[in-house]
Scaffold this active site. Structure first.
Site, mmCIF file in Angstrom:
data_model
loop_
_atom_site.group_PDB
_atom_site.id
_atom_site.type_symbol
_atom_site.label_atom_id
_atom_site.label_comp_id
_atom_site.label_asym_id
_atom_site.label_seq_id
_atom_site.Cartn_x
_atom_site.Cartn_y
_atom_site.Cartn_z
ATOM 1 N N LYS A 1 -14.702 8.289 -3.420
ATOM 2 C CA LYS A 1 -15.898 8.662 -2.647
ATOM 3 C C LYS A 1 -16.414 10.020 -3.090
ATOM 4 C CE LYS A 1 -13.852 6.070 1.092
ATOM 5 N NZ LYS A 1 -12.941 6.130 2.257
ATOM 6 N N THR B 1 -8.619 6.530 -1.980
ATOM 7 C CA THR B 1 -9.989 6.027 -2.045
ATOM 8 C C THR B 1 -10.959 7.182 -1.791
ATOM 9 O OG1 THR B 1 -9.655 5.309 0.237
ATOM 10 C CG2 THR B 1 -9.613 3.604 -1.453
ATOM 11 N N HIS C 1 0.808 -1.229 0.000
ATOM 12 C CA HIS C 1 0.000 0.000 0.000
ATOM 13 C C HIS C 1 0.834 1.268 0.000
ATOM 14 C CE1 HIS C 1 -3.984 -1.844 0.875
ATOM 15 N NE2 HIS C 1 -3.248 -2.758 1.490
ATOM 16 N N LYS D 1 -8.116 14.160 4.356
ATOM 17 C CA LYS D 1 -7.253 12.964 4.362
ATOM 18 C C LYS D 1 -6.181 13.205 5.416
ATOM 19 C CE LYS D 1 -6.337 13.932 -0.078
ATOM 20 N NZ LYS D 1 -6.488 12.703 -0.826
ATOM 21 N N ARG D 2 -5.390 12.173 5.739
ATOM 22 C CA ARG D 2 -4.278 12.387 6.661
ATOM 23 C C ARG D 2 -3.407 13.537 6.186
ATOM 24 N NH1 ARG D 2 -3.421 8.505 10.812
ATOM 25 N NH2 ARG D 2 -1.432 9.499 11.238
ATOM 26 N N LYS E 1 1.006 14.422 0.372
ATOM 27 C CA LYS E 1 -0.369 14.708 -0.071
ATOM 28 C C LYS E 1 -0.560 16.188 -0.409
ATOM 29 C CE LYS E 1 -2.319 10.894 2.696
ATOM 30 N NZ LYS E 1 -3.006 10.014 1.727
HETATM 31 C C1 26V Z 1 2.410 2.381 8.443
HETATM 32 C C2 26V Z 1 2.535 2.317 9.797
HETATM 33 C C3 26V Z 1 3.877 2.353 10.355
HETATM 34 C C4 26V Z 1 3.923 2.576 11.819
HETATM 35 C C5 26V Z 1 2.867 1.904 12.581
HETATM 36 C C6 26V Z 1 1.512 2.116 12.079
HETATM 37 C C7 26V Z 1 1.411 2.179 10.596
HETATM 38 C C8 26V Z 1 0.194 2.108 9.992
HETATM 39 C C9 26V Z 1 0.079 2.167 8.623
HETATM 40 C C10 26V Z 1 1.191 2.323 7.839
HETATM 41 C C11 26V Z 1 1.132 2.350 6.353
HETATM 42 C C12 26V Z 1 -0.030 2.960 5.808
HETATM 43 C C13 26V Z 1 -0.076 2.785 4.305
HETATM 44 C C14 26V Z 1 -1.363 3.279 3.762
HETATM 45 O O1 26V Z 1 -2.270 3.608 4.497
HETATM 46 N N1 26V Z 1 -1.469 3.326 2.478
HETATM 47 C C15 26V Z 1 -2.666 3.818 1.826
HETATM 48 O O2 26V Z 1 -3.434 2.685 1.442
HETATM 49 C C16 26V Z 1 -4.644 3.069 0.812
HETATM 50 C C17 26V Z 1 -5.439 1.799 0.549
HETATM 51 O O3 26V Z 1 -4.772 1.017 -0.385
HETATM 52 C C18 26V Z 1 -4.352 3.835 -0.466
HETATM 53 O O4 26V Z 1 -5.561 4.254 -1.036
HETATM 54 C C19 26V Z 1 -3.484 5.055 -0.165
HETATM 55 O O5 26V Z 1 -3.098 5.701 -1.362
HETATM 56 C C20 26V Z 1 -2.255 4.631 0.610
HETATM 57 O O6 26V Z 1 -1.514 5.770 1.034
#
Ligand code: 26V
Length: 819
Positions: free
Chosen positions: A669, A665, A367, A558-559, A564
C-alpha cells in the site's frame, strides 16, 4: 469503462446528481420522517447510504440471477476475520457515482466527505489477515467471479485504542451490524449448530458403523449478508456473516421443566458466541469460546454450501465440481472434520470417497511461521466440545500415520513429526497438520514464506506431498488503496494513462515513459505535499501536535509486535536525538509516525508503545528539536486511519527480522502511494525490491538464512554488538537513565531482553539500519530525484494488485471458470 468526452461526462454527472438529490430527499422524508432543516449529519449519512443501497441490491439480484442461469463453480472464502472498514465511499466509487453524490450533497449544502467521516469503521479483524480477506472479496466481485466470504458478525470488533499518558487502554468497539445499511439479515436461512454431548455407537443393518452424536447444546446461526460490489457495479458477491442466537429447540425443554431463569440465561450464553473478536497475539488460556466460534463459522458455512449444492441436483460426490472452500489460516480448519462428519454420517459415503471429496474441495493458506501463533487445541477440550469430530480426527490421523510408516518405516521421529496429535503432558491437536492433510493445496503468501513453509515449518509434509505446496503472493485492492485513499494521485493516473489502470494495475507501466517528464514529477511532488499537509492538519486537530509537511515523513503503521521491530525504529530515533542534542550534529528535518495496537495481554508490545510515546513526548517538547525531529504515535490504528496516513508517507518502514513476516501488505500500500521502502529482505519486501530494482529500495540487515543459522547454532551474542558500537551503547543507556521516563525500572525488561537474548536480532541489525537511514536522508535532500524514484517504483508495482492474486487462486487452486 465508457470513454465519454469531458463535457458529456460532466453532463451525466449533473443528471445523476439531480436523481440522487431527489432520492436523498425522499429517504429523509419517508424513512427518517425528517425535514432537511431538522436533519443531523447522521440522518444524512443514513439517507445517502440508503440511496446507494438501492443500487447495491439491484446489482446483487442481477448477479444472483445470472449465476442461477449459468451454474458454475464457486469459491467460499472462510475467514474468522474480514476487516472491511467503511463502505460508503468505496461503494460510491464502485458504482461510478462518487462525483454525482458529492455534487448532489453540495447542492443541498452538505459536504459528502464530512458526512462519510461519520460512518463506523467495521473492524471485524486484527490486521493483515483480515484485510487481505476483505480485499479478496472485493477483487472477486470486480473480476466477476462467483464467490462468497463467510465470517462472523461480531458485536464487538477489535478494541478501540486510547491512552492514559503513554499507556494503551482498550475500549470496547460496538459495531451495530443489525442496523447497518450494508447488512441484510436472512433469518429465514438460519441453521442449527450443535455442541457438547456424547456419541452413541450404533450399527446399520449391513453392519456399517453409524455413530449418533447426541448434542448437549444447540444454537442457531443467523446469516447476515453484506453485498460487496465490484468496480463498475456489475457484480455483487456476498460477504455472509453469521451471528449466534439461542435456539428454541433447546429452550423449550428447559421451559417445560419450569426453569424460566435458566432458559433466559442459556440464551445469554449462546449469544456470547458472536459477541467479540479475539485479538491475535493473546496468550491462549481459557479459549473454549474461541474454539466454539471457529466451529460455529465452519458449521454455518458448510450448511449453506451444501444447501446451495443440493440445488444443483448433482450427486454429493460431485461437490468439488461446484464448490471450493478456502481456509484463511487454520482458524476454519474444523470444516475438514465437519465435512467428513456430514459425508460419512449423513450422506453415508464410504470413508475413502468422503475423504477424496473433502480433499478436492478444501485448500489452506498459511499466514504465519511464528510457533506461538500456530493453533493447537487440547484433545480434552475438543473431545468435550465436539466429541464426534475428535473421533474423526483420530481416524484421519491413524490413516495418515499408516501412509507415513509406509514411507519412513520405523523412523519414529519423522512419523511423530507429521502426527495430528502432539504428545506431551497435555495432548494437543495440531490444526495446521489437519489443514494440510485435508487439503489439495497448501499455500504461503510470499515466495520466501512459501519456501520457509516447505523447508522449515513442515518439511516432512513437503516430502510426503510436494505437489500440494504452492505460493500465492498477497496483493491489495487498488480501488480502496489508490483510487479512494489518494484521489489526486488517481486523477493524475487517469489523465496520463486513461481510467483502466484501476482494474488493470499492470498499466501503471505506462508511466515509465514519463519518469523523465519533469512537469509530471513536479505534479507528483505537489500531490504528495498536499497529502502531507492534510495529514498534518489531522495530527494537529486530533493530538494538538504541529508537524512540518516539508520534513521527511517516516511511517511505521501495523500491529505492535516484537518481530515487526518497532523497537528498532524507536532506538534509531533515540540515536538521531542524541546526535542532535548531545553531539550537536545537524540532521535533515524528519517526522516519525507510528500507529498500531498491541494485544491487551502482550506485555512486551505494550511496553514498546509506552517507550515510543515517552520518547515522543520528550522530543516534541525539546526546543532543540524544533524544525528537525518530531515523533507522533497516532492512536487507534484502523483501516480509515491507514487511508489517511498512507498517501502522505515518504518512507515506509518494513523492518521485521528476516524470516518472520509472512508477506506484509502495508508494504504494498505504501509503495503504491509513492513511499520508498526501507526494509529487510523478508516476506513480500523481496518481491517488491525485485520489481522496483535494488537502487530504489533501501535494503539492510541479516538475511533469513543467516538468522536461521544463528538460531540453530546459538552463536548470536547481542552483547558483542553493543561492545562494537558506541552509538548502540549510548542509546541503550537512555532506556534506564530516566531521560525518557522517570520510573527507571519501566524499560529494564526491554533493555535486558535486548542485551541478553534479543530474539529478534535488533542489535545485530542496528548499525546497518542507521547507515541505510543516512543514505535516505541524503537522497531526500534532492527532491526531484526522490520523486522520480517514487514514480519509477509505482510504475513497477502492478503485480501487487489483489486482482492478480485472486486470479491466480482461481486458476491454480479453485479451478473456477474464467470470468
Ligand atoms: C492468530 C490468532 C490467535 C488467537 C486468536 C485470534 C488470532 C487471530 C489471528 C492470528 C494469526 C494472524 C496471522 C496473520 O495475521 N498473519 C499475517 O497475514 C498477512 C496476510 O497474509 C501477512 O501479510 C502478514 O505478513 C502476516 O503476519
Amino acid at each position: 469503462m465508457p470513454d465519454l468526452p469531458r463535457n458529456a461526462e460532466s453532463d451525466q454527472i449533473v443528471q445523476d446528481a439531480a436523481v440522487i438529490q431527489q432520492e436523498l430527499a425522499s429517504e429523509l422524508k419517508y424513512r427518517l420522517a425528517k425535514v432537511p432543516e431538522r436533519a443531523t449529519e447522521d440522518d444524512w449519512l443514513v439517507a445517502i447510504c440508503m440511496v446507494v443501497r438501492r443500487r447495491m441490491v439491484t446489482a446483487l439480484l442481477a448477479t444472483q440471477q445470472r449465476q442461477r442461469a449459468q451454474p458454475a463453480k464457486k469459491v467460499y472464502y472462510l475467514s474468522m476475520e474480514f476487516l472491511v472498514g467503511r463502505s460508503l465511499v468505496s461503494n460510491l466509487l464502485s458504482l461510478g457515482m462518487l462525483d454525482a453524490a458529492r455534487m448532489a450533497m453540495s447542492n443541498m449544502g452538505l459536504d459528502l466527505e464530512r458526512i462519510a467521516d461519520r460512518e463506523h469503521d467495521a473492524a471485524l479483524g486484527n490486521g493483515g489477515l483480515g484485510r487481505l480477506a476483505a480485499c479478496f472479496v472485493e477483487s472477486l466481485s470486480t473480476l466477476g467471479l462467483p464467490g462468497m466470504g463467510c465470517g462472523i458478525k461480531y458485536d464487538y470488533g477489535l478494541f478501540r485504542q486510547e491512552f492514559d499518558g503513554a499507556s494503551q487502554v482498550e475500549r470496547a468497539d460496538f459495531w451495530d451490524g443489525d442496523h447497518s445499511p450494508w447488512v441484510i439479515e436472512r433469518a429465514d436461512e438460519s441453521c442449527i449448530v450443535n455442541l457438547y454431548g456424547h456419541v452413541e455407537e450404533h450399527h446399520a443393518l449391513d453392519g456399517a458403523y453409524r455413530p449418533t452424536w447426541v448434542p448437549g447444546a444447540t444454537l442457531l446461526g443467523i446469516p447476515n449478508d453484506m453485498p460487496i460490489i465490484g468496480f463498475g457495479g456489475r457484480t455483487a458477491n456476498l460477504l455472509r456473516l453469521y451471528s449466534a442466537r439461542a435456539s428454541e429447540v433447546l429452550d423449550m425443554g428447559v421451559f417445560n421443566a419450569g426453569d424460566y431463569v435458566r432458559a433466559v440465561q442459556h440464551q445469554i450464553s449462546t449469544e456470547t458466541i458472536s459477541k467479540v473478536l479475539y485479538p491475535s497475539d493473546e496468550p491462549s488460556q481459557g479459549r473454549e469460546l474461541r474454539l466454539i466460534q471457529e466451529y460455529f463459522l465452519t458449521a454455518c458455512a458448510l450448511h449453506d454450501i451444501l444447501r446451495e449444492f443440493s440445488d444443483s441436483g448433482l450427486p454429493i460426490e460431485d461437490l468439488p465440481k461446484r464448490a471450493a472452500i478456502q481456509l484463511n489460516d487454520t482458524h476454519p480448519t474444523l470444516v475438514i472434520a465437519e465435512l467428513m462428519r456430514l459425508l460419512v454420517d449423513h450422506y453415508h459415503l464410504l470413508w475413502d470417497v468422503a475423504w477424496s471429496v473433502t480433499q478436492a474441495t478444501c485448500s489452506y493458506t498459511n499466514h504465519t511461521l511464528l510457533p506461538e501463533a500456530l493453533e493447537r487445541w487440547p484433545v480434552e477440550l475438543l473431545t468435550r466440545v465436539l466429541p464426534r469430530h475428535m473421533q474423526i480426527i483420530y481416524e484421519i490421523n491413524s490413516r495418515m500415520l499408516e501412509v507415513a510408516r509406509q514411507r519412513w518405516g520405523d523412523d519414529d521421529a519423522r512419523v511423530a513429526a507429521v502426527s495430528l496429535i502432539e504428545e506431551g503432558p497435555t495432548r494437543h491437536v495440531r490444526m495446521a497438520h489437519l489443514a494440510i492433510v485435508g487439503s489439495h493445496s497448501i499455500n504461503g503468501v510470499a515466495q520466501l514464506h512459501t519456501e520457509l513453509i516447505k523447508q522449515s515449518l513442515v518439511p516432512h509434509f513437503y516430502e510426503l506431498m510436494p505437489e500440494r505446496f504452492n505460493n500465492k503472493t498477497n496483493g491489495i485492492t487498488p480501488r480502496r488503496w489508490l483510487a479512494q485513499a489518494n484521489p489526486e494521485l488517481s486523477a493524475l493516473f487517469d489523465e496520463t494513462l486513461g481510467p483502466e489502470w484501476v482494474v488493470d494495475l499492470e498499466r501503471l507501466r505506462g508511466l515509465a515513459r514519463h519518469v523523465d517528464d519533469s512537469a509530471l514529477v513536479q505534479r507528483l511532488a505537489r500531490i504528495k505535499r498536499a497529502n502531507k499537509e492534510r495529514l498534518a492538519r489531522y495530527v494537529h486537530g486530533t493530538m494538538g501536535l504541529v508537524i512540518d509537511p516539508a520534513s521527511l515523513y517516516d511511517v511505521q503503521i501495523k500491529r505492535i509486535h516484537e518481530y515487526k521491530r518497532q523497537l528498532l525504529h524507536i532506538l534509531h530515533v533515540i540515536h538521531l536525538y542524541l546526535r542532535l542534542v548531545d553531539h550537536g550534529h545537524d540532521i535533515a528535518p524528519r517526522t516519525h509516525l507510528f500507529a498500531g495496537k498491541a494485544a491487551p495481554g502482550y506485555a512486551a508490545a505494550k511496553r514498546i508503545i509506552h517507550l515510543i510515546r515517552s520518547v515522543a513526548r520528550t522530543i516534541n517538547s525539546d526546543p532543540r528539536c524544533r524544525g528537525r525531529l518530531s515523533v507522533v504515535f497516532l492512536p487507534d490504528y484502523k483501516v480509515t486511519l491507514a487511508e489517511r496516513i498512507i498517501p502522505a508517507a515518504d518512507v515506509s518502514e518494513q523492518i521485521s527480522t528476516a524470516g518472520t513476516e509472512a508477506s506484509g501488505t502495508g508494504n504494498m500500500k505504501l509503495a503504491l502511494n509513492g513511499a520508498l521502502t526501507v526494509g529487510t529482505l523478508d516476506g513480500a519486501n523481496i518481491e517488491i525490491r525485485d520489481c522496483v530494482g535494488p537502487e530504489n529500495f533501501y535494503a539492510f540487515g541479516l538475511l533469513a538464512e543467516q538468522v536461521g543459522a544463528m538460531r540453530r547454532d546459538g552463536s548470536y551474542r547481542p552483547s558483542d554488538c553493543v561492545a562494537a558500537s558506541p552509538a548502540l551503547r549510548e542509546v541503550l543507556a537512555t532506556l534506564v537513565d530516566g531521560r525518557f521516563e522517570s520510573d527507571r525500572g519501566m524499560y529494564v525488561p526491554l533493555r535486558d531482553e535486548l542485551l541478553h537474548r534479543d530474539h529478534y536480532f535488533h542489535l545485530a541489525d542496528f548499525d546497518a539500519y542507521a547507515d541505510v537511514h543516512g543514505a535516505i536522508a541524503d537522497d531526500f535532500k534532492d527532491e526531484r530525484t526522490w520523486h522520480r524514484k517514487a514514480l519509477h517504483c509505482m510504475t513497477h508495482l502492478g503485480h501487487f494488485s489483489s486482482d492478480r492474486t485472486v486470479r491466480e487462486y482461481a486458476r491454480d487452486i479453485w479451478k473456477l471458470a474464467h470470468a
